[in-house]
Design a protein around this motif. Structure first.
Motif, mmCIF file in Angstrom:
data_model
loop_
_atom_site.group_PDB
_atom_site.id
_atom_site.type_symbol
_atom_site.label_atom_id
_atom_site.label_comp_id
_atom_site.label_asym_id
_atom_site.label_seq_id
_atom_site.Cartn_x
_atom_site.Cartn_y
_atom_site.Cartn_z
ATOM 1 N N HIS A 1 68.209 21.707 44.361
ATOM 2 C CA HIS A 1 68.400 22.926 45.151
ATOM 3 C C HIS A 1 68.340 24.175 44.265
ATOM 4 C CE1 HIS A 1 69.389 20.335 48.499
ATOM 5 N NE2 HIS A 1 69.311 21.404 49.277
ATOM 6 N N ILE A 2 68.835 24.107 43.055
ATOM 7 C CA ILE A 2 68.735 25.245 42.122
ATOM 8 C C ILE A 2 67.268 25.514 41.793
ATOM 9 C CG2 ILE A 2 69.216 26.015 39.753
ATOM 10 C CD1 ILE A 2 71.642 26.266 41.575
ATOM 11 N N ILE A 3 66.502 24.458 41.568
ATOM 12 C CA ILE A 3 65.074 24.619 41.284
ATOM 13 C C ILE A 3 64.398 25.326 42.454
ATOM 14 C CG2 ILE A 3 62.873 23.405 40.986
ATOM 15 C CD1 ILE A 3 64.480 21.218 39.470
ATOM 16 N N ALA A 4 64.678 24.875 43.665
ATOM 17 C CA ALA A 4 64.015 25.429 44.853
ATOM 18 C C ALA A 4 64.501 26.830 45.187
ATOM 19 C CB ALA A 4 64.234 24.500 46.045
ATOM 20 N N GLU A 5 65.806 26.992 45.268
ATOM 21 C CA GLU A 5 66.369 28.235 45.791
ATOM 22 C C GLU A 5 66.483 29.347 44.762
ATOM 23 O OE1 GLU A 5 70.030 26.946 47.560
ATOM 24 O OE2 GLU A 5 68.986 25.665 49.000
ATOM 25 N N VAL A 6 66.556 28.995 43.490
ATOM 26 C CA VAL A 6 66.702 30.032 42.471
ATOM 27 C C VAL A 6 65.422 30.166 41.641
ATOM 28 C CG1 VAL A 6 68.087 30.861 40.533
ATOM 29 C CG2 VAL A 6 69.199 29.629 42.386
ATOM 30 N N ALA A 7 64.983 29.079 41.018
ATOM 31 C CA ALA A 7 63.840 29.163 40.098
ATOM 32 C C ALA A 7 62.540 29.528 40.813
ATOM 33 C CB ALA A 7 63.676 27.843 39.343
ATOM 34 N N PHE A 8 62.206 28.834 41.895
ATOM 35 C CA PHE A 8 60.971 29.155 42.605
ATOM 36 C C PHE A 8 61.008 30.576 43.155
ATOM 37 C CE2 PHE A 8 59.528 24.884 42.225
ATOM 38 C CZ PHE A 8 58.186 24.876 42.579
ATOM 39 N N LYS A 9 62.152 30.975 43.682
ATOM 40 C CA LYS A 9 62.293 32.335 44.216
ATOM 41 C C LYS A 9 62.151 33.366 43.094
ATOM 42 C CE LYS A 9 63.325 35.246 47.503
ATOM 43 N NZ LYS A 9 62.413 35.488 48.597
ATOM 44 N N MET A 10 62.777 33.098 41.953
ATOM 45 C CA MET A 10 62.768 34.026 40.830
ATOM 46 C C MET A 10 61.371 34.212 40.242
ATOM 47 S SD MET A 10 64.920 33.757 37.224
ATOM 48 C CE MET A 10 66.487 33.606 38.035
ATOM 49 N N TYR A 11 60.632 33.121 40.077
ATOM 50 C CA TYR A 11 59.359 33.197 39.364
ATOM 51 C C TYR A 11 58.129 33.240 40.267
ATOM 52 C CZ TYR A 11 62.130 32.348 35.228
ATOM 53 O OH TYR A 11 63.062 32.462 34.218
ATOM 54 N N LEU A 12 58.205 32.673 41.464
ATOM 55 C CA LEU A 12 57.027 32.644 42.337
ATOM 56 C C LEU A 12 57.222 33.379 43.661
ATOM 57 C CD1 LEU A 12 55.808 28.969 41.805
ATOM 58 C CD2 LEU A 12 54.809 31.060 40.884
ATOM 59 N N GLY A 13 58.457 33.767 43.957
ATOM 60 C CA GLY A 13 58.711 34.512 45.180
ATOM 61 C C GLY A 13 58.702 33.679 46.443
ATOM 62 N N VAL A 14 58.828 32.374 46.324
ATOM 63 C CA VAL A 14 58.893 31.488 47.486
ATOM 64 C C VAL A 14 60.099 30.562 47.344
ATOM 65 C CG1 VAL A 14 56.404 31.499 47.930
ATOM 66 C CG2 VAL A 14 57.371 29.748 46.462
ATOM 67 N N THR A 15 60.574 30.053 48.468
ATOM 68 C CA THR A 15 61.685 29.105 48.448
ATOM 69 C C THR A 15 61.275 27.851 49.195
ATOM 70 O OG1 THR A 15 63.246 30.950 48.463
ATOM 71 C CG2 THR A 15 64.132 28.776 48.994
ATOM 72 N N PRO A 16 60.945 26.787 48.453
ATOM 73 C CA PRO A 16 60.583 25.528 49.131
ATOM 74 C C PRO A 16 61.806 24.877 49.758
ATOM 75 C CG PRO A 16 60.355 25.331 46.730
ATOM 76 C CD PRO A 16 60.857 26.700 47.014
ATOM 77 N N SER A 17 61.569 24.082 50.781
ATOM 78 C CA SER A 17 62.663 23.292 51.350
ATOM 79 C C SER A 17 62.786 22.011 50.532
ATOM 80 C CB SER A 17 62.410 22.991 52.823
ATOM 81 O OG SER A 17 61.187 22.332 52.995
ATOM 82 N N GLY B 1 57.314 25.301 30.699
ATOM 83 C CA GLY B 1 58.646 24.918 31.175
ATOM 84 C C GLY B 1 59.670 24.817 30.074
ATOM 85 N N THR B 2 59.251 24.298 28.909
ATOM 86 C CA THR B 2 60.208 24.164 27.804
ATOM 87 C C THR B 2 60.656 25.529 27.289
ATOM 88 O OG1 THR B 2 58.442 23.990 26.159
ATOM 89 C CG2 THR B 2 59.326 21.916 27.052
ATOM 90 N N ARG B 3 59.808 26.526 27.446
ATOM 91 C CA ARG B 3 60.167 27.874 27.004
ATOM 92 C C ARG B 3 60.840 28.684 28.117
ATOM 93 N NH1 ARG B 3 55.732 26.096 24.745
ATOM 94 N NH2 ARG B 3 55.358 26.333 22.531
ATOM 95 N N LEU B 4 60.447 28.428 29.349
ATOM 96 C CA LEU B 4 60.930 29.192 30.493
ATOM 97 C C LEU B 4 62.378 28.879 30.836
ATOM 98 C CD1 LEU B 4 59.690 31.240 32.496
ATOM 99 C CD2 LEU B 4 59.223 29.315 34.001
ATOM 100 N N VAL B 5 62.825 27.678 30.531
ATOM 101 C CA VAL B 5 64.176 27.276 30.922
ATOM 102 C C VAL B 5 65.232 28.168 30.266
ATOM 103 C CG1 VAL B 5 64.544 25.486 29.146
ATOM 104 C CG2 VAL B 5 65.674 25.285 31.358
ATOM 105 N N GLU B 6 64.997 28.605 29.050
ATOM 106 C CA GLU B 6 65.958 29.483 28.376
ATOM 107 C C GLU B 6 66.073 30.818 29.118
ATOM 108 O OE1 GLU B 6 66.303 31.628 24.099
ATOM 109 O OE2 GLU B 6 65.741 29.505 24.090
ATOM 110 N N ASP B 7 64.937 31.380 29.513
ATOM 111 C CA ASP B 7 64.937 32.619 30.282
ATOM 112 C C ASP B 7 65.635 32.414 31.623
ATOM 113 O OD1 ASP B 7 63.855 35.414 30.894
ATOM 114 O OD2 ASP B 7 62.920 34.230 32.515
ATOM 115 N N PHE B 8 65.332 31.294 32.264
ATOM 116 C CA PHE B 8 65.943 30.997 33.556
ATOM 117 C C PHE B 8 67.463 30.907 33.447
ATOM 118 C CE2 PHE B 8 67.695 27.753 36.406
ATOM 119 C CZ PHE B 8 67.474 28.385 37.622
ATOM 120 N N LEU B 9 67.955 30.170 32.472
ATOM 121 C CA LEU B 9 69.405 30.016 32.323
ATOM 122 C C LEU B 9 70.090 31.343 31.994
ATOM 123 C CD1 LEU B 9 69.514 26.600 30.448
ATOM 124 C CD2 LEU B 9 70.114 27.041 32.840
ATOM 125 N N ALA B 10 69.418 32.175 31.201
ATOM 126 C CA ALA B 10 69.998 33.465 30.837
ATOM 127 C C ALA B 10 70.020 34.435 32.026
ATOM 128 C CB ALA B 10 69.211 34.084 29.689
#
Length: 181
Positions: free
Chosen positions: A76-92, A52-61
Motif C-alpha cells: 500500500h505504501i508503494i501504491a499510495e505514496v511512491a507511485f503518487k509521488m513519482y508518477l502522479g497515479v495511485t494504483p489499486s 530503484g536502488t538509488r531512488l529508495v533513499e530519496d523516497f524514505l527521506a
C-alpha cells in the motif's frame, strides 16, 4: 542579488511529458539495438533496478513513512505514496494469495505508456514498461525485501488494465522488541 529569506528555493521537476517521450525514445533505441524482446526486457529491468536502488533513499527521506509490519502495508505504501509521488497515479492493490505475500498493483492509467497506442510490429513479447518492475524490485531489495516483480497484464498487449505483480520471496522474521532499561 540575494533571494528573500521567506521564499523557498524552487524545485526543478522534469516535465512528465518530457519524461514519457524520452522513455519512449529509449525503448525505441533498445528495440533497434536488440533483436530479441527478452533482451530489451532484461535491459529495462536492469536499468530500473539501478534507479530503484538509488531512488529508495530519496523516497524514505521525502515521504516520512513509518515502519511497515507486513507485506500488505508495504504494498500500500508503494501504491499510495511512491507511485503518487513519482508518477502522479495511485494504483489499486489486491492480494493474490492466502499466504498474503503476493499482491497486484492495478494501474487504470500508466503514465509511461501514455503516448503509445500499440507495441511495434513483431514485438509482442516486449514488456514496454519493464523499467517499473526493476525500480520496485531494486527499491525493495535496498530495504532487505526480496521480491519477484513482473507484469501480469498490459494494456499495450490488449488487456483491460495494466497489472504489476509483486511476490515477496521471504517470510518476514518476527522481531520481539526488547527495551533496554
Amino acid at each position: 542579488m540575494s533571494r528573500p529569506a521567506h521564499r523557498r528555493p524552487e524545485c526543478h521537476k522534469i516535465n512528465k511529458d518530457l519524461l514519457v517521450l524520452t522513455y519512449g525514445a529509449l525503448v525505441a533505441q533498445l528495440c533497434e539495438d536488440h533483436e530479441k524482446d527478452e533482451d530489451v526486457n532484461k535491459y529495462l529491468d536492469k536499468m530500473g533496478y539501478g534507479i530503484g536502488t538509488r531512488l529508495v533513499e530519496d523516497f524514505l527521506a521525502r515521504s516520512c513513512v513509518r515502519r511497515c509490519h507486513n507485506y500488505s502495508e508495504i504494498t500500500h505504501i508503494i501504491a499510495e505514496v511512491a507511485f503518487k509521488m513519482y508518477l502522479g497515479v495511485t494504483p489499486s492493490v489486491t492480494c493474490n494469495n492466502s499466504s498474503k505475500n503476493a499482491f497486484s498493483l492495478i494501474l487504470d492509467k500508466n503514465p509511461l505508456s501514455e503516448f503509445v497506442e500499440e507495441l511495434p510490429a513483431g514485438r509482442s513479447s516486449l514488456c514496454y514498461c519493464n523499467l517499473l518492475c526493476g525500480i520496485i524490485r531494486g527499491a525493495l531489495e535496498m530495504v532487505h525485501l526480496a521480491a519477484d516483480v513482473t507484469f501480469l497484464q498490459d494494456r499495450l498487449k490488449g488487456d483491460r488494465v495494466t497489472e504489476i505483480g509483486i511476490t515477496f520471496l521471504k517470510q518476514p522474521k518476527e522481531r520481539k522488541s526488547q527495551r533496554r532499561k
